[in-house]
Design an enzyme around this catalytic site. Structure first.
Site, PDB file in Angstrom:
ATOM      1  N   HIS A 141      65.810  22.511  52.168  1.00  0.00           N
ATOM      2  CA  HIS A 141      67.206  23.155  52.649  1.00  0.00           C
ATOM      3  C   HIS A 141      67.507  24.185  51.829  1.00  0.00           C
ATOM      4  CE1 HIS A 141      67.167  19.748  55.152  1.00  0.00           C
ATOM      5  NE2 HIS A 141      66.615  20.580  56.068  1.00  0.00           N
TER       6      HIS A 141
ATOM      7  N   ASP B  64      66.441  18.255  48.509  1.00  0.00           N
ATOM      8  CA  ASP B  64      66.041  18.711  49.486  1.00  0.00           C
ATOM      9  C   ASP B  64      65.471  20.067  49.734  1.00  0.00           C
ATOM     10  OD1 ASP B  64      67.386  20.135  51.708  1.00  0.00           O
ATOM     11  OD2 ASP B  64      69.580  19.732  51.412  1.00  0.00           O
TER      12      ASP B  64
ATOM     13  N   CYS C 272      61.311  21.988  57.035  1.00  0.00           N
ATOM     14  CA  CYS C 272      61.985  21.187  56.252  1.00  0.00           C
ATOM     15  C   CYS C 272      60.780  19.704  56.677  1.00  0.00           C
ATOM     16  CB  CYS C 272      63.019  20.687  56.370  1.00  0.00           C
ATOM     17  SG  CYS C 272      63.388  20.492  58.408  1.00  0.00           S
TER      18      CYS C 272
END
Length: 289
Positions: free
Chosen positions: A267, A265, A85
């Site tokens: 993820h 993000d 990430c």
């Protein structure tokens, strides 16, 4: 599209899945005050400004976990899910810098875009071993900073990896420096950015600087005394965002509204792209890439 992910999803997916944050759409449609995105102010109570804010967000490149890419070195790893990430956030921040460098700050993404420079920027981040800032290159470079392939990076590690890889990047024409101990030495910056004279009669040229300033504004949460200073950074016209979040859960922040920070993000796991067809690589052909 040559975009690294479906561009229509960039706006919808531009939020963290944590409950402490809200979708960016709520910020744009809300009436909680001005919205700031990397030095640009939007009065979201005005319809025209809301439309401009949406266009500004769509121009951001969203990089996420990928699967089915070519294995990294001899590790057999074909996905960065669970450990990549921070690397993806570093890619997003660097892509923002390169977009400004080569396309300008007012550049906007459009459907079915076919821009040579835009495609060149995208190619720097393909999940291929020969791409300059690919997940393979970043992970292998991390070994020089005591991070095993497949091990999570902290933001500080990512800054140093980008700096090292940039030294081999002849196309981007950007100098990268990391301010150690939050100290910027002006003479070092000048030497880093200066390029040799073409002739004795011409002055030296300078290339743009990407400056990283690693800091920790708190342990489990941002300390109160840092909050306004961090928001002020997003009002600086040359800010390209921040890599933050919490340990093993990095996010790329690019703006704020009131007390809320806006982020992309990484993820989400998406298939890697075939560099020739730009199509997603299905699971069954993973081993053939």
């Amino acid at each position: 599209s040559a975009r690294m992910s479906d561009p229509r999803r960039s706006y919808a997916a531009a939020y963290t899945y944590e409950n402490v944050f809200e979708p960016i759409g709520d910020a744009i449609e809300g009436t909680r005050g001005d919205l700031w995105i990397l030095g640009k102010r939007f009065d979201v109570q005005q319809e025209g400004a809301r439309k401009q804010a949406r266009e500004e967000i769509k121009a951001k490149l969203w990089f996420t976990y990928r699967k089915n890419f070519r294995a990294i070195g001899g590790t057999g790893l074909t996905s960065d899910a669970g450990w990549g990430c921070t690397m993806r956030c570093g890619q997003m921040l660097l892509a923002q810098a390169l977009t400004w460098r080569h396309l300008g700050k007012d550049w906007k993404w459009r459907s079915k875009i076919d821009d040579r420079i835009y495609n060149q920027i995208l190619s720097q981040f393909l999940d291929q071993p020969d791409a300059m800032y690919s997940i393979q290159q970043i992970a292998q470079c991390g070994v020089d900073f005591n991070r095993r392939i497949g091990e999570w990076f902290g933001p500080n590690n990512m800054c140093h990896v980008i700096r090292k890889l940039s030294q081999f990047d002849d196309w981007s024409s950007v100098s990268v420096q990391v301010a150690m101990d939050m100290t910027v030495i002006i003479e070092e910056i000048k030497q880093l950015c200066r390029r040799p004279r073409q002739t004795d009669s011409t002055p030296p040229t300078f290339v743009p600087l990407l400056l990283f300033v690693p800091l920790r504004p708190g342990q489990d949460k941002i300390r109160d005394e840092y909050r306004e200073a961090l928001r002020a950074c997003f009002r600086v016209t040359h800010c390209v965002g921040m890599i933050g979040g919490r340990p093993k859960h990095a996010l790329w922040f690019f703006g704020y509204q009131g007390s809320r920070l806006l982020c992309l993000d990484p993820h989400t796991v998406q298939p890697a792209l075939n560099p020739e067809t730009k199509a997603a690589i299905p699971d069954e052909v993973e081993s053939k890439i």
